[in-house]
Design a protein around this motif. Sequence first.
Motif, PDB file in Angstrom:
ATOM      1  N   LYS A  10     -25.489 -17.084 -62.196  1.00 36.16           N
ATOM      2  CA  LYS A  10     -26.013 -15.743 -62.444  1.00 36.16           C
ATOM      3  C   LYS A  10     -25.469 -15.230 -63.772  1.00 36.16           C
ATOM      4  CE  LYS A  10     -26.812 -14.001 -57.779  1.00 36.16           C
ATOM      5  NZ  LYS A  10     -26.545 -12.869 -56.857  1.00 36.16           N
ATOM      6  N   ASN A  11     -26.133 -14.209 -64.292  1.00 38.44           N
ATOM      7  CA  ASN A  11     -25.677 -13.578 -65.527  1.00 38.44           C
ATOM      8  C   ASN A  11     -24.446 -12.742 -65.224  1.00 38.44           C
ATOM      9  OD1 ASN A  11     -25.361 -12.491 -68.044  1.00 38.44           O
ATOM     10  ND2 ASN A  11     -27.188 -11.171 -67.933  1.00 38.44           N
ATOM     11  N   SER A  31     -20.176 -16.914 -69.781  1.00 38.23           N
ATOM     12  CA  SER A  31     -20.588 -15.653 -69.125  1.00 38.23           C
ATOM     13  C   SER A  31     -21.444 -15.901 -67.891  1.00 38.23           C
ATOM     14  CB  SER A  31     -21.360 -14.754 -70.113  1.00 38.23           C
ATOM     15  OG  SER A  31     -20.540 -14.377 -71.193  1.00 38.23           O
ATOM     16  N   LYS A  32     -21.359 -17.080 -67.303  1.00 34.77           N
ATOM     17  CA  LYS A  32     -22.094 -17.305 -66.063  1.00 34.77           C
ATOM     18  C   LYS A  32     -21.221 -16.886 -64.885  1.00 34.77           C
ATOM     19  CE  LYS A  32     -20.651 -22.115 -65.376  1.00 34.77           C
ATOM     20  NZ  LYS A  32     -21.126 -23.487 -65.147  1.00 34.77           N
ATOM     21  N   LYS A  78     -22.502 -11.129 -67.533  1.00 29.67           N
ATOM     22  CA  LYS A  78     -22.090 -10.150 -68.546  1.00 29.67           C
ATOM     23  C   LYS A  78     -21.931  -8.742 -67.971  1.00 29.67           C
ATOM     24  CE  LYS A  78     -23.975 -12.676 -72.522  1.00 29.67           C
ATOM     25  NZ  LYS A  78     -24.913 -12.619 -73.674  1.00 29.67           N
TER      26      LYS A  78
END
Length: 573
Positions: free
Chosen positions: A153-154, A138-139, A156
């Motif tokens: 970065k995130n 999920s990066k 999701k």
Amino acid sequence: MAKKRPRQLYFKMIYTYAAIVLCIVAALVSYFLSDSRSRLLESNREAMDRICGQTVKYIEEVRRAADYIHKDLFRSPTELRDLLEYFRLTPEKYQEYSLGRYMSSDELIYKGIFYFMNKAFEAYPQLEKIEMISYETSKMTECYPQKIVHPDKNGKPRLREVQNNVYCVPGSLVYLKEIRNPDTMKPAGCILFTFEAQEKFKEIQSANPYAEMVVTFAKDSVIYQDTQTEDYTRLLRQKQYFSCSESIGEYQTHIFMDEKRARQMQPMRVLLVIGTGALAGAAGFLTIRRYAKRLNRRVVLILEAMDKVTTGDFKVRLNIWKKEDELDMIADNFNLMCEKLELYIEKSYLEEIERKNAQMQALQSQINPHFLYNTLEAIRMKAICNGDREVGRMLYSMVVLFRSQLKEADVITLGQELDYCKQYLELFEYRYQGTFRSYVDCPSRLLSLPVIKFVLQPVLENYFIHGIERDRQDNQVSIWAEQKRDTLYLYVRDNGTGMDEEKIAQLNAQLWKNEKTSENKDNIGIYNVNRRIKAVCGEGYGISLEAADPKGLLVILSIRIEGEEWHEKGNVS
């Protein structure tokens, strides 16, 4: 009253023609304004269609660019493998992996996924951003032109937008491409390509100020909307708006145009059309006023001359204006009337006497043929009494011919016509005894057919004048008839001097065209018979010539066979 009429005519012409000119000018101005509005509307609608086409074309170009980058990635195994490892490994592990590959490679540049992305930015200037999201970790990594990278970065929230199909960005075109492991075909992540759209759409829309544009994603997410449009769904339902809608994948483009605004002309152009119409109306009115004055002046002169004639002045004359119109004709006839009026009055009595003399002469001209006929009959009887029967028979043939001219109708039977020919031929058999013979042959069933009187005698006369050879002993003329369908053919063949082929062709052409020239004096009888036949039977009938074998001339007469109405028409000879 005579002095008032010219002014009345003048004002009537002015008012009538002025009203006509004003109506014509008003109609033309209305037509030009309506036509200009229609042309302007049509032009704006064409511009709207072009804007819609250009927008669709740009979206299609961007879609193909995203597809090509995605396919090019799968055509590059090294970059694809590097991306799959980037999705699977942590940042530290990926650095070790990429460093190990670089050390084991002989190339000076490490050709990983970021190298591939930089090439994509260089190839497509409209590409603004590339997002790479791993399904496993999920990066998310954001790549920008000039080798700007925001890693780890995130991802999701962005994945949820992708799953809910709301990943579009206002002012941009975003295309989602999923990345699968070519070995297992399992999805490893996705790439989002973001292309610039805001400025491009503004540039396309600027081609027409009346067009309003809306571009949506997945039918409800607006990614571009100009400032004039508020609720584009409401405009789709309004009849006063023209619209052009196209779908390209998940993107939809809508172009709107207000019909009233699209028809609206610029005030200066409207004033120009109206001003031109006013000038044309004024010019027409002045022209009519000038023409009416000149016409009124000519009418006044004619009326004044007529007043002088009523007083007995027949020497008055009108000037001819040389306009070749009705007033010039009136003036010319008026002058002729004044010149001939006195002469007509003086000679009217003499003309009456001359008319009576002409009537007497006409009656006398009817008596003369009867007198000649009676005189020939008296001479014939005297010759018989004196024992000269040969002269008596010749005079009898002459009497029969004269009597046929006086008493027979213009349309007779073929049997009567052949009898007249026999009487005529007998005269020449007496004249050329021993050197001339004639033959007449006709089926009995054709003897009752109607023909025009004296169609054969001029043909025979033409032979005796131009064709017979007096030093020969075997001169001969043959006459026979036949019927083909509704046409009667009469043939006259001789063995005389004949004509050459060129002369026959020339005469046949003139006979077919029914024309007579000054060169036709030798064959006037044949031409007259041809004209009579064509007048009664039509242009397809008449006389034609052929060379006889071995010598002489064959004359063919074609006559239409009709009923009782044919008899009445033949009386016009």
